[in-house]
Design a protein around this motif. Structure first.
Motif, PDB file in Angstrom:
ATOM      1  N   LEU A   1      -4.575 -21.263  -3.066  1.00 28.79           N
ATOM      2  CA  LEU A   1      -3.397 -20.408  -3.171  1.00 28.79           C
ATOM      3  C   LEU A   1      -2.902 -20.048  -1.773  1.00 28.79           C
ATOM      4  CD1 LEU A   1      -4.785 -17.867  -5.814  1.00 28.79           C
ATOM      5  CD2 LEU A   1      -3.218 -19.764  -6.286  1.00 28.79           C
ATOM      6  N   ALA A   2      -1.654 -19.612  -1.684  1.00 25.00           N
ATOM      7  CA  ALA A   2      -1.155 -19.082  -0.417  1.00 25.00           C
ATOM      8  C   ALA A   2      -2.054 -17.931   0.022  1.00 25.00           C
ATOM      9  CB  ALA A   2       0.284 -18.614  -0.574  1.00 25.00           C
ATOM     10  N   ALA A   3      -2.323 -17.838   1.326  1.00 26.43           N
ATOM     11  CA  ALA A   3      -3.290 -16.862   1.837  1.00 26.43           C
ATOM     12  C   ALA A   3      -2.998 -15.450   1.360  1.00 26.43           C
ATOM     13  CB  ALA A   3      -3.312 -16.906   3.365  1.00 26.43           C
ATOM     14  N   GLU A   4      -1.705 -15.070   1.334  1.00 23.60           N
ATOM     15  CA  GLU A   4      -1.366 -13.717   0.927  1.00 23.60           C
ATOM     16  C   GLU A   4      -1.568 -13.477  -0.564  1.00 23.60           C
ATOM     17  OE1 GLU A   4       2.587 -16.034   1.189  1.00 23.60           O
ATOM     18  OE2 GLU A   4       0.650 -15.962   2.223  1.00 23.60           O
ATOM     19  N   GLN A   5      -1.732 -14.555  -1.347  1.00 18.49           N
ATOM     20  CA  GLN A   5      -1.917 -14.422  -2.793  1.00 18.49           C
ATOM     21  C   GLN A   5      -3.385 -14.364  -3.209  1.00 18.49           C
ATOM     22  OE1 GLN A   5       0.468 -14.021  -5.055  1.00 18.49           O
ATOM     23  NE2 GLN A   5       2.116 -14.147  -3.550  1.00 18.49           N
ATOM     24  N   VAL A   6      -4.281 -14.771  -2.305  1.00 23.60           N
ATOM     25  CA  VAL A   6      -5.688 -14.895  -2.691  1.00 23.60           C
ATOM     26  C   VAL A   6      -6.288 -13.543  -3.091  1.00 23.60           C
ATOM     27  CG1 VAL A   6      -7.999 -15.602  -1.965  1.00 23.60           C
ATOM     28  CG2 VAL A   6      -6.003 -16.949  -1.276  1.00 23.60           C
ATOM     29  N   ALA A   7      -5.999 -12.518  -2.292  1.00 24.01           N
ATOM     30  CA  ALA A   7      -6.556 -11.194  -2.622  1.00 24.01           C
ATOM     31  C   ALA A   7      -6.061 -10.699  -3.974  1.00 24.01           C
ATOM     32  CB  ALA A   7      -6.196 -10.187  -1.533  1.00 24.01           C
ATOM     33  N   ARG A   8      -4.837 -11.067  -4.319  1.00 21.18           N
ATOM     34  CA  ARG A   8      -4.265 -10.635  -5.601  1.00 21.18           C
ATOM     35  C   ARG A   8      -4.859 -11.419  -6.773  1.00 21.18           C
ATOM     36  NH1 ARG A   8       1.860 -11.287  -3.319  1.00 21.18           N
ATOM     37  NH2 ARG A   8       1.581  -9.988  -1.457  1.00 21.18           N
ATOM     38  N   SER A   9      -5.543 -12.512  -6.454  1.00 28.49           N
ATOM     39  CA  SER A   9      -6.108 -13.360  -7.510  1.00 28.49           C
ATOM     40  C   SER A   9      -7.522 -12.969  -7.883  1.00 28.49           C
ATOM     41  CB  SER A   9      -6.117 -14.822  -7.042  1.00 28.49           C
ATOM     42  OG  SER A   9      -7.187 -15.061  -6.125  1.00 28.49           O
ATOM     43  N   VAL A  10      -8.104 -12.014  -7.178  1.00 26.78           N
ATOM     44  CA  VAL A  10      -9.533 -11.724  -7.331  1.00 26.78           C
ATOM     45  C   VAL A  10      -9.917 -11.451  -8.774  1.00 26.78           C
ATOM     46  CG1 VAL A  10     -11.357 -10.091  -6.743  1.00 26.78           C
ATOM     47  CG2 VAL A  10      -9.848 -10.924  -4.964  1.00 26.78           C
ATOM     48  N   GLN A  11      -9.107 -10.700  -9.482  1.00 26.41           N
ATOM     49  CA  GLN A  11      -9.459 -10.341 -10.856  1.00 26.41           C
ATOM     50  C   GLN A  11      -9.391 -11.531 -11.813  1.00 26.41           C
ATOM     51  OE1 GLN A  11      -6.783  -9.360  -9.231  1.00 26.41           O
ATOM     52  NE2 GLN A  11      -4.948  -9.696 -10.485  1.00 26.41           N
ATOM     53  N   ASP A  12      -8.764 -12.632 -11.362  1.00 24.13           N
ATOM     54  CA  ASP A  12      -8.591 -13.801 -12.227  1.00 24.13           C
ATOM     55  C   ASP A  12      -9.611 -14.901 -11.984  1.00 24.13           C
ATOM     56  OD1 ASP A  12      -6.244 -12.658 -13.373  1.00 24.13           O
ATOM     57  OD2 ASP A  12      -5.104 -13.294 -11.620  1.00 24.13           O
ATOM     58  N   VAL A  13     -10.405 -14.770 -10.927  1.00 26.14           N
ATOM     59  CA  VAL A  13     -11.381 -15.803 -10.582  1.00 26.14           C
ATOM     60  C   VAL A  13     -12.751 -15.153 -10.435  1.00 26.14           C
ATOM     61  CG1 VAL A  13      -9.680 -17.279  -9.433  1.00 26.14           C
ATOM     62  CG2 VAL A  13     -10.885 -15.521  -8.101  1.00 26.14           C
ATOM     63  N   ASP A  14     -13.769 -15.973 -10.247  1.00 28.06           N
ATOM     64  CA  ASP A  14     -15.110 -15.418 -10.065  1.00 28.06           C
ATOM     65  C   ASP A  14     -15.295 -14.838  -8.669  1.00 28.06           C
ATOM     66  OD1 ASP A  14     -16.789 -16.194 -12.600  1.00 28.06           O
ATOM     67  OD2 ASP A  14     -15.507 -17.919 -12.145  1.00 28.06           O
ATOM     68  N   PHE A  15     -14.784 -15.560  -7.671  1.00 29.17           N
ATOM     69  CA  PHE A  15     -14.854 -15.104  -6.285  1.00 29.17           C
ATOM     70  C   PHE A  15     -13.585 -15.534  -5.564  1.00 29.17           C
ATOM     71  CE2 PHE A  15     -19.230 -15.899  -7.646  1.00 29.17           C
ATOM     72  CZ  PHE A  15     -19.819 -14.677  -7.383  1.00 29.17           C
ATOM     73  N   ALA A  16     -13.270 -14.845  -4.469  1.00 28.81           N
ATOM     74  CA  ALA A  16     -12.113 -15.202  -3.656  1.00 28.81           C
ATOM     75  C   ALA A  16     -12.499 -15.116  -2.187  1.00 28.81           C
ATOM     76  CB  ALA A  16     -10.940 -14.274  -3.956  1.00 28.81           C
ATOM     77  N   VAL A  17     -12.017 -16.084  -1.403  1.00 30.43           N
ATOM     78  CA  VAL A  17     -12.233 -16.065   0.043  1.00 30.43           C
ATOM     79  C   VAL A  17     -10.939 -15.550   0.672  1.00 30.43           C
ATOM     80  CG1 VAL A  17     -12.872 -17.370   2.083  1.00 30.43           C
ATOM     81  CG2 VAL A  17     -13.794 -18.022  -0.151  1.00 30.43           C
ATOM     82  N   VAL A  18     -11.009 -14.343   1.257  1.00 36.19           N
ATOM     83  CA  VAL A  18      -9.802 -13.611   1.646  1.00 36.19           C
ATOM     84  C   VAL A  18      -9.787 -13.343   3.147  1.00 36.19           C
ATOM     85  CG1 VAL A  18      -8.402 -11.565   1.163  1.00 36.19           C
ATOM     86  CG2 VAL A  18      -9.910 -12.486  -0.618  1.00 36.19           C
ATOM     87  N   ASN A  19      -8.599 -13.492   3.750  1.00 38.03           N
ATOM     88  CA  ASN A  19      -8.411 -13.093   5.143  1.00 38.03           C
ATOM     89  C   ASN A  19      -8.589 -11.582   5.271  1.00 38.03           C
ATOM     90  OD1 ASN A  19      -6.637 -15.560   4.602  1.00 38.03           O
ATOM     91  ND2 ASN A  19      -6.686 -15.517   6.829  1.00 38.03           N
ATOM     92  N   ALA A  20      -9.125 -11.143   6.396  1.00 37.17           N
ATOM     93  CA  ALA A  20      -9.435  -9.728   6.578  1.00 37.17           C
ATOM     94  C   ALA A  20      -8.212  -8.835   6.413  1.00 37.17           C
ATOM     95  CB  ALA A  20     -10.065  -9.512   7.950  1.00 37.17           C
ATOM     96  N   ASN A  21      -7.063  -9.249   6.969  1.00 35.61           N
ATOM     97  CA  ASN A  21      -5.881  -8.393   6.877  1.00 35.61           C
ATOM     98  C   ASN A  21      -5.420  -8.230   5.434  1.00 35.61           C
ATOM     99  OD1 ASN A  21      -5.232 -11.217   7.317  1.00 35.61           O
ATOM    100  ND2 ASN A  21      -3.079 -10.636   7.350  1.00 35.61           N
ATOM    101  N   TYR A  22      -5.477  -9.316   4.662  1.00 36.40           N
ATOM    102  CA  TYR A  22      -5.063  -9.220   3.265  1.00 36.40           C
ATOM    103  C   TYR A  22      -6.088  -8.452   2.438  1.00 36.40           C
ATOM    104  CZ  TYR A  22      -1.490 -12.602   4.512  1.00 36.40           C
ATOM    105  OH  TYR A  22      -0.423 -13.234   5.111  1.00 36.40           O
ATOM    106  N   ALA A  23      -7.345  -8.539   2.825  1.00 35.03           N
ATOM    107  CA  ALA A  23      -8.369  -7.741   2.140  1.00 35.03           C
ATOM    108  C   ALA A  23      -8.103  -6.254   2.353  1.00 35.03           C
ATOM    109  CB  ALA A  23      -9.758  -8.116   2.649  1.00 35.03           C
ATOM    110  N   LEU A  24      -7.743  -5.875   3.582  1.00 32.12           N
ATOM    111  CA  LEU A  24      -7.422  -4.481   3.862  1.00 32.12           C
ATOM    112  C   LEU A  24      -6.214  -4.021   3.048  1.00 32.12           C
ATOM    113  CD1 LEU A  24      -7.894  -4.349   7.736  1.00 32.12           C
ATOM    114  CD2 LEU A  24      -9.345  -3.277   6.015  1.00 32.12           C
ATOM    115  N   GLU A  25      -5.178  -4.872   3.018  1.00 31.19           N
ATOM    116  CA  GLU A  25      -3.975  -4.527   2.267  1.00 31.19           C
ATOM    117  C   GLU A  25      -4.272  -4.346   0.775  1.00 31.19           C
ATOM    118  OE1 GLU A  25      -0.947  -7.413   2.964  1.00 31.19           O
ATOM    119  OE2 GLU A  25      -0.856  -7.033   5.117  1.00 31.19           O
ATOM    120  N   ALA A  26      -5.239  -5.113   0.281  1.00 33.12           N
ATOM    121  CA  ALA A  26      -5.588  -5.041  -1.140  1.00 33.12           C
ATOM    122  C   ALA A  26      -6.531  -3.877  -1.458  1.00 33.12           C
ATOM    123  CB  ALA A  26      -6.229  -6.356  -1.577  1.00 33.12           C
ATOM    124  N   GLY A  27      -6.911  -3.136  -0.418  1.00 30.87           N
ATOM    125  CA  GLY A  27      -7.740  -1.956  -0.644  1.00 30.87           C
ATOM    126  C   GLY A  27      -9.236  -2.194  -0.563  1.00 30.87           C
TER     127      GLY A  27
END
Length: 294
Positions: free
Chosen positions: A203-229
């Protein structure tokens, strides 16, 4: 380096085109940055109201400008006034340095810099590696890597830079194996062993954090992880190590013009940035989302 998505143009970029971009975007952005960072007025010869030699650095607001704010008083003790200019978009930073509008910039990793230099013929030069922003594996439907199931889905960024890093992180945690030598440029086609038949969802990097609830695991960039809480330090099940290939390649660098590499002001800036004070600020403030490399 906390990056926004940036499209790459093909072919050589004419420096006149870059300068034209600056003419339209630099002035307003610089005024915003100067106001935001509390910079003092300078005279025509580059001295501050206190008579100190000014160092003007273009930096993104988080974390780069925040880090620079920590060394202002230290630079004053060495005879320099630090001014931080925050620009509107990544493509403005390197041309601003090339054009002499600023003395340095602090926002990028070396591959981004190398790409700009290849496109423009620029000779701007990295002089210090300051920090690294690691990718992490975050739990979605499955809460522990030890409980990963057959056919589990793992989302990763789909761009060449972060996708390769994500696959290396999965390999480092025993989830897959990659073709020998594939390194940081690895793609899903380089996976040679996948015992649990894991499904890699790109997925696009900015979308990965938003996908967490839909997959088993997600590999997320630190900035997007912060934005996602996410609390990066506590929520990441695994992160890129400080001695990883990614940390070596994607550490964020301070960049100056070639003729200023040995300038006193540059030496002073590097000295005050690479201190226990700055290291502690990074660790205490960003809690694993930004990692000092000194």
């Amino acid at each position: 380096m906390i990056f926004k998505k940036n499209s790459k143009k093909k072919g050589k970029m004419d420096m006149k085109k870059w300068n034209k971009v600056i003419q339209f975007g630099l002035l307003g952005a610089a005024l915003v940055g100067l106001a935001a960072c509390g910079n003092e007025a300078t005279d025509a010869e580059g001295s501050s109201a206190e008579g100190l030699e000014v160092i003007n650095i273009a930096a993104t607001s988080t974390p780069h400008a925040e880090i620079l704010e920590q060394v202002k008083e230290d630079l004053k003790e060495k005879g320099f006034e630090l001014e931080v200019t925050i620009l509107d978009d990544y493509p403005l930073y390197n041309p601003a340095l090339d054009a002499g509008d600023v003395d340095a910039n602090f926002f990028q990793h070396t591959p981004y810099l190398d790409s700009y230099k290849e496109e423009t013929g620029s000779e701007i030069t990295p002089v210090a590696k300051i920090h690294f922003e690691p990718l992490g594996i975050y739990a979605g439907k499955t809460k522990d890597l030890a409980d990963i199931k057959e056919g589990a889905q793992i989302s990763i960024p789909n761009d060449a830079t972060n996708g390769g890093r994500a696959l290396l992180l999965l390999e480092a945690n025993g989830l897959i194996e990659l073709k020998e030598g594939s390194g940081i440029t690895a793609t899903v086609s380089d996976i040679t062993k996948n015992e649990k038949d894991l499904e890699i969802v790109e997925l696009a990097a900015e979308q990965v954090a938003r996908s967490v609830q839909d997959v088993d695991f997600a590999v997320v960039n630190a900035n997007y992880a912060l934005e996602a809480g996410f609390d990066v330090q506590n929520d990441a099940l695994a992160s890129e190590a400080i001695d990883s290939e990614a940390a070596e390649i994607y550490g964020n660098v301070l960049v100056v013009r070639k003729e200023d590499v040995e300038a006193d002001k540059v030496k002073a800036l590097i000295e005050v940035l690479k201190t226990d004070k700055v290291r502690d600020f990074i660790n205490d403030t960003y809690k694993g989302a930004v990692v000092p490399l000194f």
